[in-house]
Motif scaffolding. Structure first.
Motif, mmCIF file in Angstrom:
data_model
loop_
_atom_site.group_PDB
_atom_site.id
_atom_site.type_symbol
_atom_site.label_atom_id
_atom_site.label_comp_id
_atom_site.label_asym_id
_atom_site.label_seq_id
_atom_site.Cartn_x
_atom_site.Cartn_y
_atom_site.Cartn_z
ATOM 1 N N GLY A 34 1.835 1.688 -7.812
ATOM 2 C CA GLY A 34 2.043 2.223 -6.472
ATOM 3 C C GLY A 34 1.195 3.437 -6.157
ATOM 4 N N SER A 35 1.672 4.217 -5.182
ATOM 5 C CA SER A 35 0.921 5.366 -4.685
ATOM 6 C C SER A 35 1.840 6.571 -4.513
ATOM 7 N N LEU A 36 1.247 7.744 -4.698
ATOM 8 C CA LEU A 36 1.972 9.000 -4.449
ATOM 9 C C LEU A 36 1.620 9.575 -3.087
ATOM 10 N N VAL A 53 16.294 -1.887 -13.879
ATOM 11 C CA VAL A 53 15.977 -0.587 -13.288
ATOM 12 C C VAL A 53 15.238 -0.773 -11.972
ATOM 13 N N ALA A 54 14.291 -1.707 -11.955
ATOM 14 C CA ALA A 54 13.554 -1.988 -10.711
ATOM 15 C C ALA A 54 14.506 -2.471 -9.620
ATOM 16 N N GLU A 55 15.468 -3.315 -10.002
ATOM 17 C CA GLU A 55 16.457 -3.798 -9.033
ATOM 18 C C GLU A 55 17.325 -2.652 -8.524
ATOM 19 N N GLU A 56 17.721 -1.778 -9.434
ATOM 20 C CA GLU A 56 18.528 -0.615 -9.048
ATOM 21 C C GLU A 56 17.753 0.291 -8.094
ATOM 22 N N ALA A 57 16.478 0.515 -8.405
ATOM 23 C CA ALA A 57 15.646 1.360 -7.546
ATOM 24 C C ALA A 57 15.529 0.773 -6.145
ATOM 25 N N ALA A 58 15.382 -0.542 -6.071
ATOM 26 C CA ALA A 58 15.292 -1.197 -4.763
ATOM 27 C C ALA A 58 16.612 -1.091 -4.002
ATOM 28 N N GLU A 59 17.725 -1.311 -4.692
ATOM 29 C CA GLU A 59 19.046 -1.241 -4.051
ATOM 30 C C GLU A 59 19.352 0.159 -3.530
ATOM 31 N N HIS A 61 17.096 2.295 -2.605
ATOM 32 C CA HIS A 61 16.005 2.697 -1.702
ATOM 33 C C HIS A 61 15.211 3.886 -2.272
ATOM 34 N N ALA A 62 14.933 3.817 -3.573
ATOM 35 C CA ALA A 62 14.113 4.858 -4.205
ATOM 36 C C ALA A 62 12.647 4.638 -3.847
ATOM 37 N N ASP A 63 11.953 5.718 -3.631
ATOM 38 C CA ASP A 63 10.515 5.661 -3.356
ATOM 39 C C ASP A 63 9.695 5.874 -4.620
ATOM 40 N N LEU A 64 10.336 6.461 -5.635
ATOM 41 C CA LEU A 64 9.617 6.824 -6.857
ATOM 42 C C LEU A 64 10.535 6.699 -8.056
ATOM 43 N N ILE A 65 10.035 6.072 -9.110
ATOM 44 C CA ILE A 65 10.715 6.043 -10.410
ATOM 45 C C ILE A 65 9.967 6.988 -11.342
ATOM 46 N N VAL A 66 10.692 7.915 -11.944
ATOM 47 C CA VAL A 66 10.116 8.784 -12.976
ATOM 48 C C VAL A 66 10.728 8.353 -14.303
ATOM 49 N N ALA A 67 9.884 7.839 -15.189
ATOM 50 C CA ALA A 67 10.343 7.294 -16.461
ATOM 51 C C ALA A 67 9.751 8.069 -17.629
ATOM 52 N N HIS A 68 10.413 7.935 -18.775
ATOM 53 C CA HIS A 68 9.863 8.523 -20.002
ATOM 54 C C HIS A 68 8.924 7.525 -20.678
ATOM 55 N N HIS A 69 9.386 6.306 -20.880
ATOM 56 C CA HIS A 69 8.560 5.299 -21.534
ATOM 57 C C HIS A 69 7.714 4.547 -20.505
ATOM 58 N N PRO A 70 6.422 4.429 -20.750
ATOM 59 C CA PRO A 70 5.526 3.764 -19.790
ATOM 60 C C PRO A 70 5.879 2.294 -19.589
ATOM 61 N N LEU A 71 5.884 1.853 -18.340
ATOM 62 C CA LEU A 71 6.086 0.442 -18.025
ATOM 63 C C LEU A 71 4.934 -0.391 -18.569
ATOM 64 N N ILE A 72 3.722 0.117 -18.426
ATOM 65 C CA ILE A 72 2.532 -0.590 -18.907
ATOM 66 C C ILE A 72 1.917 0.250 -20.022
ATOM 67 N N PHE A 73 2.092 -0.198 -21.260
ATOM 68 C CA PHE A 73 1.512 0.539 -22.383
ATOM 69 C C PHE A 73 0.279 -0.181 -22.908
ATOM 70 N N HIS A 74 0.394 -1.491 -23.145
ATOM 71 C CA HIS A 74 -0.750 -2.295 -23.546
ATOM 72 C C HIS A 74 -1.322 -2.978 -22.301
ATOM 73 N N PRO A 75 -2.639 -3.153 -22.238
ATOM 74 C CA PRO A 75 -3.243 -3.780 -21.050
ATOM 75 C C PRO A 75 -2.628 -5.143 -20.762
ATOM 76 N N LEU A 76 -2.343 -5.401 -19.477
ATOM 77 C CA LEU A 76 -1.799 -6.692 -19.078
ATOM 78 C C LEU A 76 -2.931 -7.696 -18.911
ATOM 79 N N LYS A 77 -2.764 -8.879 -19.486
ATOM 80 C CA LYS A 77 -3.775 -9.925 -19.340
ATOM 81 C C LYS A 77 -3.644 -10.619 -17.983
ATOM 82 N N GLN A 91 7.939 -6.513 -8.264
ATOM 83 C CA GLN A 91 9.128 -6.050 -7.552
ATOM 84 C C GLN A 91 8.942 -4.624 -7.028
ATOM 85 N N CYS A 92 8.331 -3.771 -7.850
ATOM 86 C CA CYS A 92 8.107 -2.385 -7.422
ATOM 87 C C CYS A 92 7.124 -2.331 -6.247
ATOM 88 N N ILE A 93 6.058 -3.117 -6.326
ATOM 89 C CA ILE A 93 5.085 -3.142 -5.232
ATOM 90 C C ILE A 93 5.722 -3.686 -3.956
#
Length: 374
Positions: A34-36, A53-59, A61-77, A91-93
């Motif tokens: 996303g974008s800041l 968590v993504a479903e909870e954020a949508a329900e 109406h969160a604009d931003l998720i601040v997490a400790h563990h990265p959603l994307i750690f290894h490159p997605l193919k 879902q986040c997008i």
């Protein structure tokens, strides 16, 4: 009328606490989805970003998720909307939810994850277990008229310059003579245009940590009587404030290892843990690392720890610890959920200072992949 903080400003303030420079080199921190470049009405703080968590954020109406563990750690193919991490990203997008991660920088930061755990465990007189970063220092040199020397020293000290150990407002001064020739268009504090001027001045030297350098220079220029202050900011090799992984501290009194394991379960609110070491070993000095603690075993042993509490310990590393006489508690990586409340408190204070109405929520979704069957 309600006022919302921008995502850019919120993260800028957050990184004053946990700057990216503290993170391990290959850590996947920062904005991941996303974008800041938008106003943020609601923030959701979580340990992990899973589908729930993504479903909870949508329900919510969160604009931003601040997490400790990265959603994307290894490159997605690939990014598929029907499976894996792609499903979460999609879902986040879809709901315009930005995802930001603060991982090892939040572990290392003062007051970060490991300090939160040490506090929850009741450790006293805590110190960094393994230093990983020393903040660069600068020698700030400024030349001022004799009449303004005391004022300038006060301004510099009040801004944080000249802090050495338990001392503040430390500086060194040398008197001398300043010489300058005001040119056409100048408005000199001393002398006149076209006439060489000599003035009694003092050279004031102070040490300044890198993160305060710009603000101190700004305040110094504002307090200086000259139209064009002369100053230098010189990097020096002295070690500044240390930051690092893990913490080590003391218990109020020594307790047997078996008893301490039960105490750790209670204080961290966990269903179970794995213990390495004899039940009757006395525990007084304790090291703690919320995440992977395997590399910290030698440091814990060297620093005199009786036990290391970690979120992840490997089988053969446990053997090594046992042979070295270090007791180990593997309490599970989920103990780092302590960061949710800590980050919420910090961001809430930031929002208050920014006079914003943005709301910060703690995620209620459970992201622990493990459960105990006994």
């Amino acid at each position: 009328m309600e006022k919302w903080i921008s995502g850019e400003r919120l993260i800028q303030r957050f990184e004053e606490w946990a700057p990216k420079k503290l993170a391990y080199e290959k850590d996947k921190i920062g904005l991941l989805v996303g974008s800041l470049h938008k106003n943020v009405k609601r923030v959701l703080v979580t340990l992990d970003v899973l589908e729930n968590v993504a479903e909870e954020a949508a329900e919510k109406h969160a604009d931003l998720i601040v997490a400790h563990h990265p959603l994307i750690f290894h490159p997605l193919k690939y990014v598929r909307s029907d499976e894996g991490q792609g499903k979460i990203v999609t879902q986040c997008i879809k709901h315009d939810i930005a995802v930001y991660a603060a991982h090892t920088n939040l572990d290392i930061a003062e007051g970060g994850v490991n300090d939160m755990l040490a506090a929850q465990l009741g450790l006293r007189h805590t110190e960094i277990l393994q230093p990983t970063y020393h903040e660069p220092l600068y020698q700030l040199v400024v030349y001022v008229p004799q009449s303004h020397a005391d004022t300038m020293r006060q301004v510099l000290g009040d801004a944080g310059a000249g802090a050495i150990g338990n001392y503040s407002h430390c500086s060194f001064s040398v008197p001398g003579t300043g010489c300058f020739l005001p040119q056409s268009g100048a408005n000199p504090y001393l002398g006149s245009v076209g006439k060489l001027e000599k003035a009694g001045e003092q050279r004031i030297e102070v040490t300044v940590p890198e993160h305060l350098l710009q603000s101190i220079v700004t305040k110094m220029i504002h307090a200086h009587p000259y139209e064009e202050p002369v100053y230098q900011a010189i990097p020096i090799k002295n070690k500044g404030k240390a930051y690092g992984l893990g913490r080590i501290g003391k218990l109020p009194e020594a307790v047997p290892f078996e008893q301490y394991c039960l105490l750790v379960k209670e204080k961290l609110g966990i269903d179970g843990l794995r213990a390495v070491g004899p039940a009757d070993a006395l525990i007084r000095t304790v090291a703690v690392s919320g995440g992977d603690g395997n590399s910290l075993i030698p440091f814990a042993k060297y620093r005199g720890a009786d036990a290391l509490i970690s979120g992840d310990i490997y089988y053969h590393t446990a053997h090594d610890a046992l042979l070295s006489g270090l007791n180990v508690i593997d309490a599970g990586h989920y103990i780092e959920r302590v960061m949710k409340e800590g980050v919420q408190q910090y961001l809430t204070q930031v929002i208050k200072e920014e006079h914003s109405d943005t709301e910060v929520l703690i995620s209620e979704s459970v992201t622990n992949p493990f459960r105990f069957i006994v």
